[in-house]
Each structure stands twice: as structure tokens, then as C-alpha cells.
Design a protein around this motif. Structure first.
Motif, short mmCIF file in Angstrom:
data_model
loop_
_atom_site.label_atom_id
_atom_site.label_comp_id
_atom_site.label_asym_id
_atom_site.label_seq_id
_atom_site.Cartn_x
_atom_site.Cartn_y
_atom_site.Cartn_z
N THR A 108 0.84 -1.19 0.00
CA THR A 108 0.00 0.00 0.00
C THR A 108 0.87 1.24 0.00
O THR A 108 1.94 1.27 0.61
N ALA A 109 0.39 2.28 -0.69
CA ALA A 109 1.07 3.58 -0.68
C ALA A 109 0.00 4.65 -0.66
O ALA A 109 -0.86 4.66 -1.54
N GLY A 110 0.05 5.50 0.35
CA GLY A 110 -0.91 6.60 0.41
C GLY A 110 -1.65 6.63 1.73
O GLY A 110 -1.04 6.68 2.78
N PRO A 142 -1.81 13.15 -8.99
CA PRO A 142 -0.71 13.40 -9.93
C PRO A 142 0.51 12.49 -9.70
O PRO A 142 1.33 12.33 -10.58
N TYR A 143 0.63 11.90 -8.50
CA TYR A 143 1.78 11.06 -8.20
C TYR A 143 1.49 9.57 -8.40
O TYR A 143 2.39 8.75 -8.29
N ALA A 144 0.23 9.23 -8.62
CA ALA A 144 -0.16 7.82 -8.61
C ALA A 144 0.48 7.05 -9.77
O ALA A 144 0.84 5.89 -9.62
N SER A 155 -2.99 5.02 -3.18
CA SER A 155 -3.94 6.08 -2.84
C SER A 155 -3.20 7.39 -2.58
O SER A 155 -3.61 8.19 -1.77
N THR A 156 -2.06 7.58 -3.25
CA THR A 156 -1.35 8.85 -3.15
C THR A 156 -2.19 9.92 -3.85
O THR A 156 -3.12 9.58 -4.59
N ASP A 192 6.38 3.97 3.01
CA ASP A 192 6.50 5.29 3.63
C ASP A 192 6.61 6.30 2.49
O ASP A 192 7.69 6.79 2.17
N TRP A 193 5.48 6.55 1.87
CA TRP A 193 5.47 7.34 0.64
C TRP A 193 5.50 8.84 0.94
O TRP A 193 4.83 9.31 1.86
#
Lengths: 473, 495
Positions: free
Chosen positions: A19-21, B125-127, B121-122, A40-41
Motif C-alpha cells: 500500500t502507498a498513500g 498526480p503522483y499515482a 492512494s497517493t 513510507d510514501w
């Protein structure tokens, strides 16, 4: 990976997620007992977003980087000869090579000027430092070029003149050759910008005695596997940049029978053995050309984002990247932070200098701090710091080199193939271990410590890669 | 009055986490306003709106802490709360001999973990960069992020197709894989129905209704709302159909989407024709059967026995002269479905996601006549948590409706499941009671109709949520279409 298989895997197994975010989504998966590795985005460096998008979308990049990594990991390094630079590199009188990206006399820092003055004196083009300086300032009959433009590398000022002797290494897997000067030892030495009579005298002894004796010993030994010694040294507490003690001893162990069996006077043989044994950095000048062979194996692959060179000339830090060929991306060099020799302090230190960051480009030096716990205090840190430094470098590299395995990380291979996109995405800069030269010409070494490349080198490289990115197919 | 503004360099936290921190701090007594947020352009604008001068040199990697309090003690308390709330958030571990820091890229995480899927889920624009990294490491991707440019979506799906992987999204809110819910997902029983969904809440409604009828789900694969448009060409839908066609646990496939672009429809139908399994199309919008009817078809095709979705009647007789209906939705597709049903009976429905351009609602979200608002729309979630996570914006509007002249119907959706608020009725049920009391205090009635999207096994407890809503005076319906018809019926009966 087989296309049908990889897609089918999605539904055939219980999901395991990265997962990221948003943390909430990670928590929701954990609440369902789904195994999660959470990133750790953080946003990339401001201003790099558009370039990153174009480079990441470049359809050539992935395969180009795979190829770069494959060539780097296959690279070998064998010491095949020791001979004068004029013979090995075709260096003619008046031509001098130096560390880092291109520079002029006017731009040169104190230690670089000191080393060039010393090289003029050594070559006998003048016997006065002030006259040597005038000749260099005037520039007539004198050419300055980066070592890197000739397949060579040199520590600190990295000055090579025609009469100096060089190690010659071959990478048979990639059919390449690299060269490096012979290491003079520590203290007042040319590569740190010193040019006093003792310095010049030592250089003469090195070309009159050390070089020829080593030449005979290497010829008698036959090809000497430097990659094999580097592999062992990182398991013996060396990181190959600021600590080369085990490597030096292993080299001496290999050569000693052939030195003793040679035809040189026994007093000379003893001097050579004493000189090598008394200089823990002697082997640095063999790690460096091995690193040059490995990193240049990745050079010139269109679309590749792998860093192939990090080098400093005492004024600027420069990097080269595979997909942009021989182009340099430079920015003013930072001054290292670390420990100083007695009598010196931060105000005495010159900005970062030397080609020795090629060891980090290969995945050793600062990248291999986990392998060298004995020197962590020398570079100002604790052993856990050393482990986390090496682990952090995996975040910006594409592969692990099984040839250089770190026992304390359960024999994880050295972090290999610095990826410009990962540097910009994570904001993590490569960690470099380095010596510090005095800023005034003629001073010599003032300390050692840690330094990082300027961010601007990587943002400029990324932007150039973006300009070259092929449109999506 | 006292103000505090500081910039903490390099202290990154995700926006949802920070919105929760901001709300906690803003709720402290004596705090007039608080903003704890990354210094993005949007947040710097918000900072300006709070009367602060944006600090020089602030960038998206810097944390803004801005607090406006009415006295110094309150400010001090607020700053302590900020630090405590931030400290609760996990930070990257460093130090120690065996502690490995968290991975910093999706690729690094993938290389460490042997994962099968990445959930991204960034900010939009960064996804792309992280999603591309996931694909290159052999992972299928769910892109939860919205505001992802169309060109990024096309490139990602092209890469996924080349590598035999699936890209769900962007703006994919819901997926279920082997019983695990990704994003917003209800706990559905395992079974033969494979779902391909271009609409998250649409998929949630259909899955909950077939679950209620005793039929289970094998997987639900989201594809993103734009997948069946001409530029994207149904790339993820076709890949998902391939996956489900080859999946031994899937016996029947349902595709939930707005009507596809014509060329795309042909390609999808061609793929469906060779799937060797029944494929049911549940198409959304004007002139299409509603989601409940689609669920009925799916249950029948799966050999199950359809029974009308459960409902919980309002505990009192509703006899008001309900002049109009106001819909307050968190799910876009649910709002859409309600508008299709209501406009057929009642005429124009003003909305921020209007069915017709001339029904578009202004920025104040108020109009004479029937109104339905999708609070989950991008415009309304800028700088705020999604209404499925935080219902406060809808509750404010619910209470405001009670003050409007005359009697009216308020139609709400409540979405349960993983990812959603852990107990929506804790805020909503008291608000419904209060709103009804306010209306009654001025001699009018507020009829509250709830479509409850959930299953018996959802962590929030379906029965408990339904009973609490009914006890507060609402009627509760598992079918959104039925809820909409109930609301329409109340308005028609009252006019």
C-alpha cells in the motif's frame, strides 16, 4: 514473467498487498488479516513531477535498466598489468588527467591546483612551484582532461601525468579496460594537493621502483582477480573506500611470492613490501578501476536511468547517466562533514573532490557501511547507523550484487545500479564516504567524513532523460 | 486572539490522516480554526483563507501547522494536541540491528514482500509513478487515487496488458479478491458471482443485494469509471473478463458500468461472448434497469431465489405534506440512480452531478425544488475526508434541511463495510432525531429515508445500524432504488 500466469496469480491466491498513500486503507486491510507491506510514501522533489512522469512512461526504460543491471553484475575485474600512463593511456607530455567532471585552471580549487603543480614538477617541466603555476595559468602546451574521459579514475585530485605508473584492469565479460594510479599513502601526498619535495621524491620512487617491481610481480603472477579480493574484503570489514585494509593485505599476500622471486635488489623488494603494507589505502586504487569497469558496463544504453559515474573535481560534483551517454550533470560540490586531523577544522576543508565516489556508484563505500562497522565512528556514527545507511541505499538502487555480499545483512548483495528516478522519488541521495583535502594548495589531507551529491545533479539528469524519453508506443 | 504558524520541513503525512488531525485540533475548546496539512498549493490557499500569510519557500514535503485560538492557553493546548495526534501516526523506524526502515517506493516494497497487488492512494498526480513501479515488479494495481490524468491511465493499462496484469482504477473505490475487501468493500459471502465494476458504490449495492438474497461473490474487480470510454477502450474490463472467465470459482459474471462507448461495447460484448460463462450487463443511467433489478437478474442467472431486499419501516406514520425531496449522498452511483428514479416521477432534480446540464446546482448547493447532492464528488472532497469516512458535512446539511419551510423528505445513503466509518449511526442517528425534532418544533415533519448499503457480516453490524436509524425515525432500505421510490411516494402522497 509469463503474462497469463502473472495475471492469474491475482485470483489464485489470497491477496498480499503493498500500500502507498492513505493509512486508512492499510488499516482496513490489516483488520481483514491481509498481509500488507506499507510504503513510507512522500511526494518527489518539487519540480520533478513532469519529468518523472515522462521518464517512468518511457517504454524503453524497464528493459534498458534490466540490461544495465545485467551487464554490471556480469562485470569482472582482473589486474593484468602495471605500466606507465604514457604507454597505457597514450598520455603525451603536457597532458594531465584529473578527477571529476571537466574543469579549467581558473575554476580549479586549492588541492587540484596543488596536485597539478606537483605533476609539473614531477614531470620535470619546471623545478619551481611558482613557475609551474604560471605555466598552468597560461595553459600553453598543457591540456587538462577528466580521467573518466579515458577510462581511468583517480582518487582525490586524481592527477595523472605521463610518467606516473597505472594499474591496468580488464573486464573480459564486457571487453573493457580501466586504469588507476598507484596509491601514495596518506598525509602529505599529491592527490591531496601537496607538492613539497618529499611528495615529488616519493612519486619518483614510485615510478622508478614501485611501478617496475609491481609490473614484474603481476606479470609473474598472471592475471589477478580483483573482483575476488573485493568480494572477500567486504566480508572482512572493508567498505572499499575509506577502509581497504583487508584488501591491501590480500593483494600483498598474492604478490609477495612473486616480489620475493623477482630480480629486483632485495632492499628494493623490501621497500615495496613495506610501502604496500604501510598503506591501508593501497588497494583503494584497485577497487576504483574495478568499480569503473562495473559502472561503465552500464553506460550508453538508451532509456536507462542508471547512474554510471559520480565524480568530483574539487569545485563541482558531476554525474553521468547511462541513457544520456557522456553528458555531465554538474553542480557546486558540497563540503564533507566528518572528523579532522589534529590542527585542522571545517574552515580548512576543501569542497568534495575525487573519482573515488565510483566505489559508491558500484555499491560499495558509503553504500557498504554495513560491511565496515570498524570505521563507523571514524565517519561519525554508530553501528546501527551504518546498517540503516546501507539499507537506505537499497531504496534508490535497482539490484543487489551477489558477488559483494554483506554478512551482517544476512549476505544481502551490495545495492547496485543507482536509479535517477528513485533518487528523485524518494529524495534519498547517495551516501558517500570520503577523505577531505585542505582547501589551500600544498596542505594535504585534513580529515575524512561523509558527503552527498548535490540534488541538482539528479534533477538535471532526470530532466535530460525526460527530453530523450520516447513517446509511448 | 492569538495565532500560531509553523513549517516543519520534511515531515510528510498523508492527507486523510492530517485532515483527521486538523479536525481533532479544531474541536479543542478555544480554537477558532486549525490547519495541519502538507504545504501544497491547495493547502496554502486554505491557509490564506484562514487569514495567515503563506510562509515563503513552503513545498509539498513541508508540514504546515496553523492554529488560530482565542487565548494563549487554548493555543498551547491545541499545539499539544497537534503533537500528540501526529505522534500517533507511525513513522519510519530507524536504528537497531534488526529494524529495517519502511520501504520508500512501491517497487522496493514489492521486492521485499512477495505481494500480489498494490493499492495506491497517493494524491492523483503522483499515482502514475507508483503504479508503473508496481507493474514493473509484477503486481496488479488498484489505483484508489482520483484526479489521475487520462493519459496516465491509458499508459498504465497499456503496460498492464503487455505484462499480463490488471490495473483497477484510477478512482477505483471498491474491489474484493478472494474475500478480502480493498478500499470500500462490504463483507460478502463467497459464491459464484464475479463482478466487473466501473462504479464502486454500484458494485457495493449489487453485491450487498445478491448477498442478502443468499448468493455469494467470487471476486469483484474494479476498473475505474473511465475504463469503458473510447480513449481507454475497456482495457481493464477486458482484462478482468479474461481473469474471471479463467477463474474456476466464478460461474457467472456481472459487468456494472455506465453504457460503454459504442466501439468499446462491441469489444466487451465480443469478449463476453467467448467467456463460456453467462455475462450479465448492469448498465447505469437513464432508460436502464436499476441496480436492484440488475441484482435480481444476477441472482436468477446464478440459480438463486430472489427475494425483495429487506427494509425497516419508519416507526411512525408519515402524513406530512412533503413538498420536496432532498437527497444527501456519499455514493455517486447511488445518487445517480436516485435521480433517475425521482426525476421520472417528479421532474427536474437539481444536483451538483445533474442528469441534465440545465439541472446543474450552483456552488451554494441550494435551489428551489428537488435537490440531490453527491458529497463524494471530487469538488466537494477537496481538502476534506470522503463522506463515507466522515459524515459531518452531510449532517450539517441534514440539520439545515429541518429549518427550511414546510415538510420535506430527506433521502440519505449509508454505506457500511471495510474502509467506511466504523459506526456511522453514532453521529447520524442523533442528528436524524434532532432534525426531526426541529422540524416538528415548527409544526412541520421531516421524513428521513435511508438506503443502507451493507451486509450482515459487515464490521459495523447491519442490523444494529438499521435498527438505530429506524429508532431515530428513518425508514431503512437495503435497496437504494426502493429507498428512492419510497421518497418519491412520500412526496407524491403529500402533494
Amino acid at each position: 514473467m509469463n503474462a497469463a500466469r502473472s495475471r492469474a496469480r491475482l485470483l489464485d491466491e489470497a491477496p498480499r498487498a503493498v500500500t502507498a498513500g492513505v493509512e486508512l486503507l492499510t488499516e482496513s486491510l490489516l483488520a481483514q488479516a491481509v498481509p500488507v507491506t506499507s510504503v513510507d510514501w512522500r511526494p518527489p522533489w518539487p519540480g520533478t513531477e513532469a519529468s518523472l512522469m515522462r521518464v517512468m512512461a518511457d517504454p524503453r526504460r524497464s528493459a534498458a535498466n534490466d540490461r544495465a543491471v545485467e551487464r554490471m553484475l556480469a562485470s569482472t575485474a582482473e589486474l593484468v598489468d602495471v605500466r606507465p600512463a604514457h604507454a597505457a593511456l597514450g598520455l603525451e607530455p603536457g597532458r594531465f588527467l584529473h578527477a571529476g567532471p571537466p574543469l579549467t585552471w581558473d575554476e580549479a580549487s586549492g588541492p587540484m591546483r596543488g596536485a597539478l603543480i606537483g605533476a609539473i614538477l614531477f614531470e620535470g617541466l619546471s623545478d619551481s612551484p611558482s613557475e609551474a603555476e604560471r605555466m598552468l595559468a597560461d595553459g600553453r602546451g598543457i591540456t587538462l582532461e577528466p580521467c573518466h574521459h579515458h577510462g581511468a579514475v583517480g582518487p582525490m585530485a586524481g592527477v595523472l601525468s605521463p610518467s606516473m605508473w597505472v594499474f591496468e584492469l580488464r573486464d573480459e565479460a564486457n571487453d573493457a579496460t580501466a586504469w588507476c594510479s598507484l596509491n601514495e599513502g596518506l598525509g602529505k601526498v599529491l592527490r591531496y594537493g601537496a607538492y613539497s619535495p618529499e611528495v615529488i621524491e616519493r612519486l619518483h620512487w614510485m615510478s622508478d621502483v614501485l611501478g617496475p617491481v609491481l609490473h614484474a610481480a603481476v606479470r609473474a603472477h598472471g592475471r589477478l582477480d580483483i573482483k575476488g579480493i573485493v568480494a572477500q574484503m567486504v566480508q572482512m570489514g572493508d567498505e572499499g573506500h575509506n577502509r581497504n585494509r583487508a584488501g591491501t593485505l590480500m593483494l600483498l599476500r598474492e604478490l609477495l611470492p612473486h616480489l620475493v622471486a623477482g630480480t629486483a635488489a632485495s632492499s628494493q623488494t623490501a621497500d615495496v613490501a613495506r610501502f604496500i603494507a604501510g598503506n591501508d589505502h593501497f588497494f583503494l586504487n584497485l577497487v576504483m578501476p574495478a568499480a569503473k569497469l562495473q559502472t561503465s558496463a552500464a553506460a550508453d544504453i538508451p532509456g536507462s536511468t542508471v547512474v554510471t559515474t559520480m565524480a568530483r573535481n574539487g569545485t563541482e560534483f558531476g554525474i553521468q547517466v547511462s541513457g544520456t551517454g557522456q553528458q555531465w550533470f554538474t553542480a557546486p560540490a558540497e563540503t564533507p562533514a566528518g572528523l579532522y586531523l589534529a590542527g585542522y577544522g571545517p574552515e580548512d576543508a576543501n569542497p568534495d573532490i575525487g573519482d573515488s565516489a565510483i566505489t559508491e556508484t558500484m555499491g560499495l563505500g558509503g553504500f557498504a557501511m554495513a560491511a565496515a562497522p570498524a570505521i563507523v565512528r571514524f565517519v561519525g556514527g554508530s553501528v546501527p547507523d551504518a546498517l540503516s545507511t546501507s539499507r537506505l541505499m537499497y531504496e534508490i538502487t535497482l539490484a543487489e550484487n551477489p558477488a559483494y555480499a554483506f554478512p551482517i545483512l544476512d549476505f544481502r548483495g551490495a545495492p547496485t545500479g543507482i536509479d535517477v528516478t528513485r533518487v528523485a522519488r524518494t529524495g534519498i541521495l547517495p551516501q558517500i564516504n570520503t577523505g577531505m583535502a585542505g582547501r589551500v594548495a600544498g596542505t594535504g589531507q585534513v580529515g575524512a567524513g561523509l558527503v552527498k551529491p548535490p540534488q541538482a545533479c539528479f534533477t538535471a539528469a532526470l530532466s535530460a532523460l525526460a527530453d530523450l524519453a520516447a513517446p509511448p508506443a | 486572539m492569538t495565532r500560531h504558524l509553523e513549517l516543519r520541513a520534511g515531515a510528510y503525512h498523508d492527507s486523510v490522516a492530517l485532515m483527521q488531525v486538523s479536525q481533532t485540533v479544531a474541536a479543542e475548546p478555544g480554537v477558532v480554526a486549525a490547519l495541519v496539512a502538507m504545504a501544497t498549493d491547495l493547502n496554502l490557499d486554505l491557509l490564506g483563507n484562514l487569514g495567515f500569510d503563506p510562509p515563503a519557500g513552503a513545498g509539498p514535503n513541508d508540514l504546515l501547522v496553523a492554529v488560530h485560538a482565542d487565548e494563549p492557553e487554548a493555543l498551547q493546548r491545541a499545539l499539544t494536541t497537534v503533537d500528540a495526534a501526529l505522534a500517533e501516526r507511525p513513522s519510519a523506524a530507524h536504528g537497531g540491528f534488526d529494524s529495517e526502515a519502511q520501504p520508500r517506493t512501491v517497487g522496493s516494497a514489492a521486492a521485499r514482500s512477495g505481494a500480489t497487488i498494490a493499492v495506491i492512494s497517493t494524491p492523483g498526480p503522483y499515482a502514475f509513478v507508483e503504479a508503473m513501479d508496481a507493474l514493473e515488479h509484477g503486481l496488479s494495481v488498484m489505483v484508489f487515487s482520483d484526479n489521475v490524468p487520462l493519459a496516465h491511465e491509458i499508459r498504465l493499462k497499456q503496460e498492464a496488458s503487455r505484462r499480463g496484469l490488471l490495473v483497477m482504477g484510477p478512482d477505483c473505490g471498491t474491489a474484493v479478491i478472494n474475500g478480502a475487501g480493498l478500499g470500500f468493500a462490504n463483507v460478502v459471502r463467497p459464491g459464484p458471482v464475479g463482478v466487473v465494476a466501473a462504479s464502486g458504490t454500484g458494485a457495493q449495492q449489487v453485491m450487498c443485494l445478491i448477498d442478502d438474497a443468499g448468493v455469494g461473490v467470487s471476486h469483484c474487480l474494479g476498473v475505474g469509471g473511465r475504463d469503458l470510454s473510447a480513449p481507454v477502450g475497456g482495457a481493464a474490463t477486458i482484462a478482468a473478463l479474461d481473469l474471471l472467465a479463467a477463474d474456476p470459482s466464478t460461474e457467472i459474471i456481472v459487468v456494472i458500468s455506465k453504457p460503454p462507448a459504442p466501439d468499446v461495447a462491441d469489444a466487451v460484448r465480443a469478449k463476453a461472448a467467448v467467456a463460456a460463462k453467462p455475462v450479465v450487463f448492469a448498465l447505469l443511467g437513464l432508460g436502464q434497469p436499476d441496480l436492484t433489478a440488475a441484482a435480481h437478474s444476477v441472482v436468477t442467472a446464478a440459480g438463486g431465489r430472489w427475494r425483495p431486499p429487506r427494509s425497516w419501516p419508519a416507526p411512525m406514520t408519515r402524513l406530512g405534506a412533503y413538498g420536496r425531496v432532498t437527497g444527501l449522498f456519499s455514493g455517486g452511483t447511488l445518487c445517480d440512480e436516485a435521480m433517475v428514479i425521482a426525476s421520472a416521477a417528479l421532474g427536474p432534480i437539481r444536483s451538483n452531478v445533474a442528469l441534465r446540464p440545465d439541472w446543474q446546482l450552483g456552488g451554494d448547493l441550494h435551489a428551489d425544488g428537488h435537490v440531490m447532492i453527491d458529497f463524494g464528488d471530487d469538488e466537494l472532497t477537496r481538502g476534506r475526508p470522503h463522506p463515507m469516512i466522515d459524515g459531518s458535512q452531510r449532517i450539517e446539511r441534514l440539520l439545515a434541511e429541518a429549518e427550511e419551510p414546510g415538510s420535506r423528505v430527506v433521502l440519505l445513503d449509508v454505506v457500511l463495510g471495510h474502509g467506511a466509518h466504523p459506526d456511522p449511526v453514532s453521529d447520524l442517528a442523533p442528528a436524524i432525531s434532532r432534525a426531526r425534532e426541529r422540524a416538528q418544533a415548527r409544526g412541520a415533519d421531516l421524513a428521513v429515508v435511508v438506503s443502507l448499503i451493507g451486509t450482515t457480516d459487515d464490521p459495523q453490524g447491519l442490523e444494529r445500524q438499521a435498527n438505530a436509524l429506524a429508532a431515530a425515525g428513518a425508514s431503512v432500505h437495503l435497496s437504494n432504488a426502493e429507498a428512492a421510490r419510497t421518497a418519491v411516494g412520500l412526496v407524491q402522497a403529500g402533494s
